[in-house]
Enzyme design. Structure first.
Site, PDB file in Angstrom:
ATOM      1  N   ASP A  85      11.537  17.506  -7.043  1.00 46.58           N
ATOM      2  CA  ASP A  85      10.388  17.018  -7.800  1.00 46.58           C
ATOM      3  C   ASP A  85      10.132  18.045  -8.903  1.00 46.58           C
ATOM      4  O   ASP A  85      10.654  19.167  -8.850  1.00 46.58           O
ATOM      5  CB  ASP A  85       9.189  16.880  -6.861  1.00 46.58           C
ATOM      6  CG  ASP A  85       7.944  16.391  -7.578  1.00 46.58           C
ATOM      7  OD1 ASP A  85       8.073  15.561  -8.493  1.00 46.58           O
ATOM      8  OD2 ASP A  85       6.841  16.863  -7.237  1.00 46.58           O
ATOM      9  N   ASP A  87       6.597  18.512 -10.862  1.00 40.12           N
ATOM     10  CA  ASP A  87       5.251  19.078 -10.888  1.00 40.12           C
ATOM     11  C   ASP A  87       4.902  19.718  -9.558  1.00 40.12           C
ATOM     12  O   ASP A  87       4.945  19.083  -8.498  1.00 40.12           O
ATOM     13  CB  ASP A  87       4.234  17.983 -11.227  1.00 40.12           C
ATOM     14  CG  ASP A  87       4.466  17.413 -12.609  1.00 40.12           C
ATOM     15  OD1 ASP A  87       4.649  18.206 -13.549  1.00 40.12           O
ATOM     16  OD2 ASP A  87       4.505  16.177 -12.748  1.00 40.12           O
ATOM     17  N   ARG A 177     -12.209   6.422  18.586  1.00 40.87           N
ATOM     18  CA  ARG A 177     -11.960   7.574  17.733  1.00 40.87           C
ATOM     19  C   ARG A 177     -11.610   7.155  16.315  1.00 40.87           C
ATOM     20  O   ARG A 177     -10.854   6.208  16.089  1.00 40.87           O
ATOM     21  CB  ARG A 177     -10.819   8.428  18.296  1.00 40.87           C
ATOM     22  CG  ARG A 177     -11.242   9.283  19.476  1.00 40.87           C
ATOM     23  CD  ARG A 177     -10.368  10.511  19.567  1.00 40.87           C
ATOM     24  NE  ARG A 177     -10.529  11.348  18.411  1.00 40.87           N
ATOM     25  CZ  ARG A 177      -9.600  12.222  18.001  1.00 40.87           C
ATOM     26  NH1 ARG A 177      -8.466  12.318  18.642  1.00 40.87           N
ATOM     27  NH2 ARG A 177      -9.804  12.973  16.954  1.00 40.87           N
ATOM     28  N   LYS A 241      -1.562  16.490 -20.653  1.00 46.63           N
ATOM     29  CA  LYS A 241      -0.179  16.760 -21.026  1.00 46.63           C
ATOM     30  C   LYS A 241      -0.064  17.297 -22.453  1.00 46.63           C
ATOM     31  O   LYS A 241       0.797  18.127 -22.740  1.00 46.63           O
ATOM     32  CB  LYS A 241       0.662  15.497 -20.839  1.00 46.63           C
ATOM     33  CG  LYS A 241       0.784  15.098 -19.369  1.00 46.63           C
ATOM     34  CD  LYS A 241       1.553  13.820 -19.160  1.00 46.63           C
ATOM     35  CE  LYS A 241       1.630  13.497 -17.674  1.00 46.63           C
ATOM     36  NZ  LYS A 241       2.338  12.238 -17.395  1.00 46.63           N
TER      37      LYS A 241
END
Length: 558
Positions: A85, A87, A177, A241
């Protein structure tokens, strides 16, 4: 014949012993201090510099904070392709600048687009406050840290800590739960989410103190939706960006080990690929900064030399959907200079009107794509089996869980926080031992109290015997209170060494945290930086440490 107590021999045995450590060393006749001294000298405290494995002087002892930790056996000889990946994996963003930029942009969108009061423009972001692994209760405005069994251990309403009674009343008194999943909860599993979690806490406090400043229909859940919408606006209009592209060095850590690592993997005969959700224009800027032959300055025209380090680059992948073969997204080829997209047939460039065959062949050497799905990637790399792929990412849900669970890819999770955590674990190891002893002391005193209480309640005793036992009971109860208070205080201070609010990333008390549980379940390997791969042989066989059940600890002296 008895083996002499030489430091290096002692050290070797000390390391190989693993969990048995100094206890077994001493049983075998090796000097414990010699073991410890040799361990420290060899960089176990994280002080020794490491180098690229394949470079001259490589294969040195690796500092603890740089090591790769193994949950499931992985033989790199079986891996034919390693993917990354971008980022927060290859590109490690600076939280003090990048996350602050994201926070400021989100606040502006809340004011200008969603009608929030202008006073929040003066708010500041504390980038050290939030950690990964937290869960936001959208409906109640609470922020939770849970153990691996999903029991809430630490809880805040906004920035106000909830008492033990409040936690039990809210999350412990239910017949069924809670799963703590979407849509009522939000999982903070990526470093991108820390700024929005902090902003959510600020808005909760604002609503509690000054409800008149917000519209009546703005409850906690609505505020979270607005924050998410504002974050999406920042990404859509390209605000973040554009700022990063103008000055990458301000927002991204420079790492000169990335290119040597990629070259080492390719020279070992493996394919190397990049799969990122970022589109080509932004990917080109970031990767040119990290891997390019020229330094990227403000306004510098990006070259494309960095592409030579990869066999395939896929941008705009839309993970986690990318990992589903039934995903029908089209795969386009990206022309690097112009950024134009061209149609492909499963990766093979389709001829355009008026295009000569020679031109088509020349363009078909391009290896940058956008969109598609994992089947396209497998075809481009000629992958025969999913288990031959190792994928490295930072996001448990987007990168690790889907690729592991759906495909069976081998996975490595990048956890930048781990380097600091490991260092502190080493420095506080003696405190942790003391905490274990205090825990045992509490149990012993409580057992004595239960025994005396049982005797007073069910045994036939004379008055003077009852009086004696009652006095002993009060003494033990007093001891219990002292030990309990000391233990709780010491444990709180221990966890605050790691983080003043949330404690250890991987622990809640003596239990693994929810985040640690996810790392264990879905990541074959985990480490602090992606370039730690370069410190190991590309053919290494990673083996996990031995699992232990509670009944084994005292028996084995762990």
């Amino acid at each position: 014949m008895r083996i002499p107590k030489k430091p290096f021999v002692a050290f070797s045995f000390y390391v190989l012993c693993g969990p048995f450590r100094a206890n077994l060393c001493s049983r075998r006749g090796y000097s414990g201090p010699a073991c410890k001294k040799a361990v420290e000298a060899w960089g176990m405290e994280g002080k020794k510099a490491a180098s690229i494995w394949s470079s001259p002087g490589g294969s040195k002892e690796i500092a603890m904070g740089k090591r790769i930790f193994c949950n499931r056996s992985l033989n790199m000889k079986n891996i034919v392709a390693v993917g990354f990946d971008m980022d927060y994996t290859l590109a490690q963003y600076r939280p003090e600048t990048f996350e602050t930029l994201a926070y400021d942009g989100t606040v502006r969108k809340l004011v200008m687009n969603l009608g929030y009061p202008t006073e929040i423009l003066n708010w500041k972001f504390d980038w050290e406050y939030m950690v990964r692994g937290l869960v936001l209760d959208k409906r109640r405005g609470n922020i939770l840290k849970m153990d691996r069994h999903k029991y809430v251990k630490v809880a805040y309403h906004g920035f106000n800590e909830m008492s033990k009674e409040e936690k039990i009343e809210t999350y412990g008194n239910t017949l069924i739960r809670d799963a703590f999943d979407e849509p009522e909860y939000a999982l903070i599993d990526t470093l991108f989410s820390l700024a929005e979690a902090y902003l959510f806490a600020q808005l909760v406090d604002l609503r509690d103190k000054y409800p008149e400043k917000l519209p009546l229909e703005t409850d906690y859940a609505r505020m979270y939706r607005d924050v998410r919408a504002a974050v999406d606006m920042c990404h859509r209009d390209g605000t973040l960006k554009k700022m990063v592209a103008q000055n990458p060095r301000k927002y991204i850590n420079e790492d000169l080990s990335i290119v040597p690592m990629l070259k080492m993997l390719r020279e070992s005969g493996r394919s190397v690929f990049l799969v990122t959700n970022s589109l080509w224009d932004y990917t080109n800027v970031v990767m040119n900064f990290l891997c390019g032959t020229n330094t990227v300055e403000a306004g510098f025209h990006c070259k494309h030399d960095w592409i030579d380090n990869f066999d395939v680059v896929i941008t705009g992948s839309a993970k986690p959907g990318f990992f589903h073969e039934e995903n029908r997204a089209n795969l386009f080829q990206v022309e690097p200079e112009s950024g134009m997209l061209q149609n492909t047939d499963n990766g093979v460039l389709l001829p355009q009107i008026g295009l000569h065959a020679s031109s088509l062949k020349e363009q078909n050497t391009n290896k940058v794509f956008q969109g598609g799905n994992v089947a396209h990637l497998h075809k481009l790399l000629r992958i025969a089996a999913s288990s031959q792929v190792l994928y490295v990412g930072d996001h448990i849900y987007g990168d690790i869980l889907r690729s592991k669970k759906v495909l069976g890819w081998r996975t490595m999770l990048v956890v930048p926080e781990l380097e600091k955590e490991v260092k502190l674990l080493w420095e506080t190891r003696n405190i942790r031992k003391d905490l274990r002893q205090l825990r045992k002391a509490r149990a012993l005193v409580e057992d004595q109290i239960h025994h005396l209480s049982w005797s007073l309640k069910f045994e036939d005793l004379y008055d003077h015997q009852k009086q004696k036992l009652s006095t002993q009971l009060k003494d033990f109860e007093s001891q219990r209170d002292i030990v309990r208070h000391h233990h709780q205080q010491m444990q709180r201070e221990f966890h605050q060494e790691f983080h003043k609010i949330w404690g250890q990333l991987m622990k809640t008390g003596f239990q693994n945290s929810r985040f640690a549980h996810q790392v264990e379940r879905f990541a074959c390997l985990y480490t602090s930086q992606v370039t730690n791969l370069s410190l190991y042989s590309p053919d290494k066989y990673y083996r996990p440490s031995e699992d232990f059940m509670p009944h084994e600890f005292d028996i084995l002296g762990i």
